[in-house]
Scaffold this active site. Structure first.
Site, PDB file in Angstrom:
ATOM      1  N   ALA A 156       0.463 -10.330   1.762  1.00 24.59           N
ATOM      2  CA  ALA A 156       0.239 -11.761   1.991  1.00 24.59           C
ATOM      3  C   ALA A 156       1.499 -12.458   2.502  1.00 24.59           C
ATOM      4  O   ALA A 156       1.483 -13.120   3.545  1.00 24.59           O
ATOM      5  CB  ALA A 156      -0.253 -12.418   0.704  1.00 24.59           C
TER       6      ALA A 156
ATOM      7  N   ARG B 269      -6.339 -13.628   1.909  1.00 26.55           N
ATOM      8  CA  ARG B 269      -5.022 -14.275   1.979  1.00 26.55           C
ATOM      9  C   ARG B 269      -4.074 -13.589   2.954  1.00 26.55           C
ATOM     10  O   ARG B 269      -3.083 -14.183   3.358  1.00 26.55           O
ATOM     11  CB  ARG B 269      -4.385 -14.339   0.580  1.00 26.55           C
ATOM     12  CG  ARG B 269      -4.115 -12.953   0.005  1.00 26.55           C
ATOM     13  CD  ARG B 269      -4.006 -12.959  -1.509  1.00 26.55           C
ATOM     14  NE  ARG B 269      -3.695 -11.623  -2.003  1.00 26.55           N
ATOM     15  CZ  ARG B 269      -4.594 -10.655  -2.130  1.00 26.55           C
ATOM     16  NH1 ARG B 269      -5.843 -10.874  -1.801  1.00 26.55           N
ATOM     17  NH2 ARG B 269      -4.240  -9.474  -2.589  1.00 26.55           N
TER      18      ARG B 269
ATOM     19  N   ASP C 242       5.526  -6.514  -4.087  1.00 28.83           N
ATOM     20  CA  ASP C 242       4.651  -6.899  -5.185  1.00 28.83           C
ATOM     21  C   ASP C 242       5.042  -6.231  -6.498  1.00 28.83           C
ATOM     22  O   ASP C 242       4.254  -6.221  -7.438  1.00 28.83           O
ATOM     23  CB  ASP C 242       3.191  -6.560  -4.851  1.00 28.83           C
ATOM     24  CG  ASP C 242       2.981  -5.062  -4.615  1.00 28.83           C
ATOM     25  OD1 ASP C 242       3.977  -4.309  -4.687  1.00 28.83           O
ATOM     26  OD2 ASP C 242       1.835  -4.658  -4.355  1.00 28.83           O
ATOM     27  N   ASN C 243       6.251  -5.677  -6.586  1.00 27.33           N
ATOM     28  CA  ASN C 243       6.673  -5.076  -7.858  1.00 27.33           C
ATOM     29  C   ASN C 243       8.177  -5.219  -8.038  1.00 27.33           C
ATOM     30  O   ASN C 243       8.939  -5.274  -7.071  1.00 27.33           O
ATOM     31  CB  ASN C 243       6.249  -3.615  -7.950  1.00 27.33           C
ATOM     32  CG  ASN C 243       6.981  -2.721  -6.980  1.00 27.33           C
ATOM     33  OD1 ASN C 243       8.051  -2.206  -7.295  1.00 27.33           O
ATOM     34  ND2 ASN C 243       6.435  -2.552  -5.771  1.00 27.33           N
TER      35      ASN C 243
ATOM     36  N   CYS D 261      -0.345  -0.993 -34.119  1.00 26.48           N
ATOM     37  CA  CYS D 261      -1.323  -1.140 -35.194  1.00 26.48           C
ATOM     38  C   CYS D 261      -2.368  -2.193 -34.872  1.00 26.48           C
ATOM     39  O   CYS D 261      -3.528  -2.064 -35.278  1.00 26.48           O
ATOM     40  CB  CYS D 261      -0.618  -1.485 -36.499  1.00 26.48           C
ATOM     41  SG  CYS D 261       0.242  -0.078 -37.199  1.00 26.48           S
TER      42      CYS D 261
ATOM     43  N   ASP E 291       5.307  -0.937   5.391  1.00 25.04           N
ATOM     44  CA  ASP E 291       4.359  -1.055   4.274  1.00 25.04           C
ATOM     45  C   ASP E 291       3.536   0.219   4.257  1.00 25.04           C
ATOM     46  O   ASP E 291       2.980   0.612   5.284  1.00 25.04           O
ATOM     47  CB  ASP E 291       3.453  -2.273   4.434  1.00 25.04           C
ATOM     48  CG  ASP E 291       2.749  -2.629   3.134  1.00 25.04           C
ATOM     49  OD1 ASP E 291       2.159  -1.732   2.499  1.00 25.04           O
ATOM     50  OD2 ASP E 291       2.778  -3.817   2.749  1.00 25.04           O
TER      51      ASP E 291
ATOM     52  N   LYS F 284      -1.508  -1.428   7.033  1.00 21.71           N
ATOM     53  CA  LYS F 284      -1.155  -2.848   7.074  1.00 21.71           C
ATOM     54  C   LYS F 284      -0.068  -3.141   8.100  1.00 21.71           C
ATOM     55  O   LYS F 284      -0.163  -4.102   8.867  1.00 21.71           O
ATOM     56  CB  LYS F 284      -0.695  -3.322   5.693  1.00 21.71           C
ATOM     57  CG  LYS F 284      -1.806  -3.502   4.684  1.00 21.71           C
ATOM     58  CD  LYS F 284      -1.261  -4.107   3.395  1.00 21.71           C
ATOM     59  CE  LYS F 284      -2.377  -4.373   2.409  1.00 21.71           C
ATOM     60  NZ  LYS F 284      -1.865  -4.993   1.159  1.00 21.71           N
TER      61      LYS F 284
END
Length: 1053
Positions: free
Chosen positions: A468, A505, A566-567, A622, A494, A518
């Site tokens: 995006a 988007r 994106d990370n 837990c 990419d 992309k």
């Protein structure tokens, strides 16, 4: 005396205010706190906006089923189904198809309104190509709306898009829910505003002039905001209630106003007439609507209210309010805009400003003539980044007007980016330098001049990511002419392919591009926008594995890097590379309506990694295993269950069959892990191995019984509902919800969902054919006998993570392990067995992954009386999806592009650059100066993260140590390369003596057990040193330059 209720929350709400990275998140939390301070929540009714337009849905759109979730999924997580359905009933008119109008139209069409009509009476000129990326040179002379309507219509097949080239009339305007005016004269704004205000039609006026921009909103006299900030309503468990008896009247009551009394408590007023309180309870936040009353355009012009975009210039909005009025008067009086950087025109403009100020009811005492002169000098210009910024803001306002979601701009917003200009622009820019030359960049030349345009063309840019933000950056750079000149280049990489959910988007992609790379597709799209742009596309991941591609020669040839990632891991990696190569970095990101931009300039600012977000809150083990109290807990449990049953266990079995050393490695695992792993292998290969799909159904039914019946019965056997703690308090209280076992029923759809998904996933693991026929699955189930479970004695269940840790660290049962090893078949005994571990994929609705997780989560929620969650939100939580919307992306990419202007101008002042934190929902705009890098010191030498020692190799280790003692007065006590320790003062004398006469590169090869790759021209060493007084001092890293012929010589060796 009336009683007063005080509720103690089981978890801390206020703590959330104190965390995370920057102003943006801080403001978001403040907004959340205000909501909690005002209302306590239990139920809500959705209200309708007070508009003359009918908001009722037509019969064809009765529910969320009409929304294409595969396309709008990321936007739905921002807006929600209700807001999207209201938008789908809204017709929007956008007037003016210049760069700003186009940007607004693009974002609005992507958002999914009912229809968009483009209005323009102007013809396309060469200067339009500076920002109007859907016009081509062959469109010159055509009507701008007609020339771009087809390309805009391709953005979203669900939104009919049409061009209108006639005169705007009152009758025509009444057809629309929202009207947006760009490139509009003041007289037109005034008469249209009278029509829209009277009819309850939302009006937005927007304009960009050079590096200045204006936005005005009028949504009518009675507009209701249904959700002010867009944050998810909060839920809290009640630990106890004091100062009152009686509570049942609170169940399903109307929302009640609360008063915050402390970080864990709030009050709701008089409860003296309520019945007795016993235990438990949940409080839910209800978002209450807010009524807004907008002034008419003329009244708002005379008595403006501003949204601040710059907290350091409080007087600027009023000044720009006056400047934009004066510009309209200038154009009316002289039938043109002021000529760029023309002194005579500037003086005429200042005269008009002074006259308007004297006649104003809110007269300014002092006018900043310097700023006003800049305004007059560049107002003829039109810049793509400014259009992107304002286009994102305005499109979000359109969506607010349609949906009632988020707080609108009330009512004026002014924005400027004059820091993009060179220092002392009046002395460096002139009418001659900035005159148009009949080029596609003319509107940019009017601001910056022709010499700067050449610099833009020569830029070598590296964009990491073509999602995006990457798409928006490529578009902006194409319009700016980045890399479109001699020697210029834009490289984009990419590794991803296009998916359908991207189309909402990532606007450079179309439906026919799905499954294409992309980067390649984006590069082709921007080449069509600007054929002169030199763009190279790669499909590489950035990381150590691609450093032979993105090597020293590549980075040293660049001008700047822009991250569109994106990370966090990839961001940190690129940040380290940019610090090493001393390369400017433009960092940005979005989260729904929130966005941030960080500019990193060598030696001037800190780097991206200099400050980090706090780690994500993890759910205690837990809580997940035995004591969930929220749907987030059951979803994480279901996600972990999926990983164990369908990925990890099959992966263990696959490795057991294919890797001869798997068992050896497994036996070295700590605690009881060897037994657990080998038990999973035996279950997959022997105990639970299916012959056919009927066996898979049986396995799924057994899993249901074990997970939602037997385990719960065992838990209640260990801790009965009436159990007390050592202090006499009920065990099942506060965050511990007392569960109940389920009873399987063929009539319960959720029960069948679980078995069907589990059976089909099991079949996938073993390469068996799946079955969707529920009647057949029911037939299999009816033939099964499930034995009744009897709870076992002496079963330990951990109630805290500390107890769970003790259990996991228990000593290994050697006898049990030996038995397991004996029972496991040899690999050749199960020859032909195909085991396929399943990698979780959230976006494929046919693979049963989300079916299983949603069913498992909601069944566990039923166990613990937690409200179920629908598939859409379950996918958000379990899939860790980042909500996204085109408006924020457009705004953030525009701000990044403005910072690029400054980097290419080579600004040296920290205050010239701006980090940005925005939230379009509030709306909030916070711009801050970047933080300078932290200064360190050894002796009298100051250094920052941008500094380093540079040493020319080759040297032996002894020569290296002696060099630092002689040249820097530093005694090296430890020396490392990455994770490899090359030297330390505590090494054995023999090892130390061996390495002293070895070359540094030889030591690296020996210790790391790897060759030095041919592309590597330098090694990085980290040092621990003592000064002459024996004190430990912090020093920069070392760049150890290898000889010029090292790569070839190393390869030969």
């Amino acid at each position: 005396m009336p009683g007063f209720l005080v509720l103690y929350l089981g978890w801390v709400i206020i703590d959330e205010i104190l965390k995370n990275r920057a102003w943006l998140d801080q403001q978001i939390r403040v907004g959340l706190f205000e909501s909690l301070s005002v209302y306590a929540l239990l139920t809500r009714e959705m209200a309708q906006n007070g508009s003359s337009t009918n908001h009722d849905l037509p019969p064809s759109t009765p529910s969320g089923a009409d929304i294409d979730e595969s396309l709008y999924s990321r936007q739905l997580y921002v807006l929600g189904h209700d807001a999207m359905r209201r938008m789908a009933t809204s017709d929007v008119l956008i007037a003016g198809m210049g760069g700003l109008g186009l940007e607004v139209a693009k974002n609005v069409i992507l958002s999914g309104v009912k229809s968009v009509t483009l209005h323009d009476e102007r013809k396309c000129q060469m200067s339009d190509l500076s920002s109007q990326y859907y016009l081509r040179e062959e469109d010159l002379g055509k009507n701008r709306a007609e020339a771009c309507v087809q390309r805009l219509a391709e953005l979203n097949n669900y939104v009919p898009t049409a061009a209108y080239t006639g005169k705007l009339t009152e009758a025509y305007i009444k057809k629309f829910k929202v009207v947006v005016l760009t490139d509009s004269p003041l007289s037109e704004q005034e008469w249209i505003s009278e029509v829209t205000h009277a009819q309850g039609i939302a009006l937005i006026v927007a304009d960009t002039r050079g590096l200045f921009a204006q936005v005005f909103c009028d949504f009518g006299e009675n507009f209701q905001v249904l959700d002010v900030n867009g944050e998810n309503p909060q839920t809290a468990m009640l630990a106890s209630i004091t100062k009152v008896g009686g509570m049942t009247e609170l169940n399903n009551c109307e929302p009640r106003r609360i008063k915050v009394l402390g970080p864990y408590t709030f009050g709701i007023g008089d409860t003296s007439t309520f019945s007795e309180y016993t235990s438990g309870g949940i409080v839910n936040q209800v978002k209450m609507p807010k009524d807004l009353h907008f002034k008419k355009f003329k009244d708002a012009m005379a008595e403006p209210e501003f949204v601040m975009t710059c907290l350091s210039h409080f007087e600027r909005p009023a000044l720009l309010h006056l400047a934009f009025q004066a510009l309209h008067h200038f154009e009316t009086q002289y039938q043109k805009l002021p000529e760029s950087w023309d002194q005579a025109n500037t003086q005429k403009f200042l005269t008009i400003v002074q006259d308007l100020n004297q006649r104003s009811s809110s007269q300014m005492e002092e006018l900043d003539t310097g700023l006003l002169s800049l305004f007059a000098g560049i107002c003829r210009g039109n810049l793509a980044p400014m259009c992107a910024v304002i286009g994102g803001i305005v499109a979000q306002e359109v969506m607010k007007a349609c949906s009632g979601k988020f707080h609108p701009v009330f009512q004026w917003l002014y924005f400027d980016a004059i820091e993009c200009l060179p220092k002392n622009p009046a002395s460096t820019l002139s009418a001659d330098i900035c005159r148009p030359i009949n080029s596609r960049y003319d509107s940019q030349l009017l601001v910056f001049g022709s010499e700067f345009q050449k610099k833009l063309g020569a830029v070598k840019m590296f964009i990491v990511g073509a999602g995006a933000i990457g798409c928006e950056l490529l578009k902006n750079f194409a319009m700016m002419g980045i890399g479109a000149g001699t020697g210029g280049r834009v490289t984009v990489t990419d590794m991803d392919i296009i998916e359908r959910s991207n189309l909402n988007r990532q606007f450079l992609f179309r439906p026919w591009d799905v499954q294409k790379p992309k980067s390649d597709t984006a590069a082709q799209a921007v080449k069509a926008m600007n054929p002169g742009m030199h763009v190279v596309s790669h499909q590489n991941r950035v990381g150590p594995e691609t450093e032979k591609i993105y090597d020293d020669a590549f980075f040293e040839d660049l001008t700047c890097v822009a991250n569109a990632l994106d990370n966090i891991d990839a961001r940190i990696y690129m940040d380290r590379r940019c610090v090493y190569y001393r390369m400017p970095l433009l960092e940005s990101g979005t989260l729904g309506t929130k966005g941030n931009v960080q500019v990193v300039v060598p030696f001037l600012t800190e780097s991206y990694s200099s400050s980090q977000d706090p780690p994500e809150k993890s759910i205690p083990i837990c809580t997940l295993k035995n004591f969930p109290n929220a749907i987030e807990h059951t979803l994480q449990w279901a996600r972990d269950l999926f990983e164990g049953l369908f990925r990890q266990n099959p992966e263990n079995a696959h490795l057991y069959l294919s890797d001869p050393k798997f068992t050896e490695r497994t036996l070295k695992l700590p605690g009881i892990q060897p037994v657990e792993v080998l038990e999973s292998v035996k279950a997959v290969l022997v105990d639970e191995r299916p012959k056919d799909f009927a066996d898979c159904v049986h396995w799924g039914r057994v899993q249901f019984e074990e997970l939602f019946v037997n385990q719960i019965k065992q838990l209640l056997h260990n801790f009965p509902p009436e159990q007390k703690t050592s202090s006499g308090q009920p065990f099942w209280s506060g965050p511990k919800r007392c569960p109940h076992p389920l009873s399987f029923s063929l009539e319960e759809e959720l029960h069948m969902d679980f078995v069907t998904a589990a059976a089909n996933l099991r079949a996938t693991v073993y390469g068996l054919k799946g079955i969707l026929d529920r009647k057949l699955i029911m037939k299999y189930l009816q033939a099964m006998h499930i034995p009744v479970f009897t709870p076992r004695e002496n079963v330990r269940i951990a109630t805290t993570d500390a107890e769970a840790q003790v259990t996991s660290n228990m000593s290994l049962d050697s006898e049990k392990l030996d038995k397991l090893l004996a029972e496991l078949p040899k690999a050749d005994q199960v020859g032909g067995t195909r085991i396929t571990p399943i990698e979780f994929e959230k976006d494929d609705d046919t693979n049963f992954h989300m079916d299983f997780i949603v069913a498992a989560s909601n069944l566990r929620a039923d166990n613990y009386r937690i409200k179920r969650e629908d598939r859409h939100r379950s996918k958000l939580i379990a899939g860790k999806i980042i909500p996204a919307i085109a408006t924020t992306t457009s705004l953030v990419a525009g701000l990044v592009s403005l910072e690029l202007y400054k980097i290419i101008q080579n600004h040296k002042d920290l205050e010239s650059y701006k980090n940005a934190f925005v939230n379009l929902a509030l709306p909030l705009f916070a711009f801050t100066d970047p933080i300078a890098p932290r200064k360190n010191k050894y002796y009298e030498v100051e250094w920052t993260l941008w500094d380093r020692f540079e040493v020319q190799g080759e040297m032996t280790l002894k020569q290296f140590i002696d060099y630092f003692m002689k040249e820097e007065g530093l005694e090296i006590t430890m020396l490392s390369h990455g994770v490899c320790m090359l030297y330390s003062f505590f090494m054995t004398p023999a090892k130390k003596e061996e390495r002293m006469n070895m070359l540094m590169s030889e030591i690296v090869r020996k210790v790391s057990k790897r060759k030095i790759e041919p592309h590597v021209r330098a090694l990085v060493f980290e040092l621990c040193c003592n000064d002459k007084d024996g004190e430990d001092v912090e020093v920069p890293y070392v760049k150890y330059n290898l000889p010029a012929n090292f790569g070839q010589a190393n390869q030969d060796n």
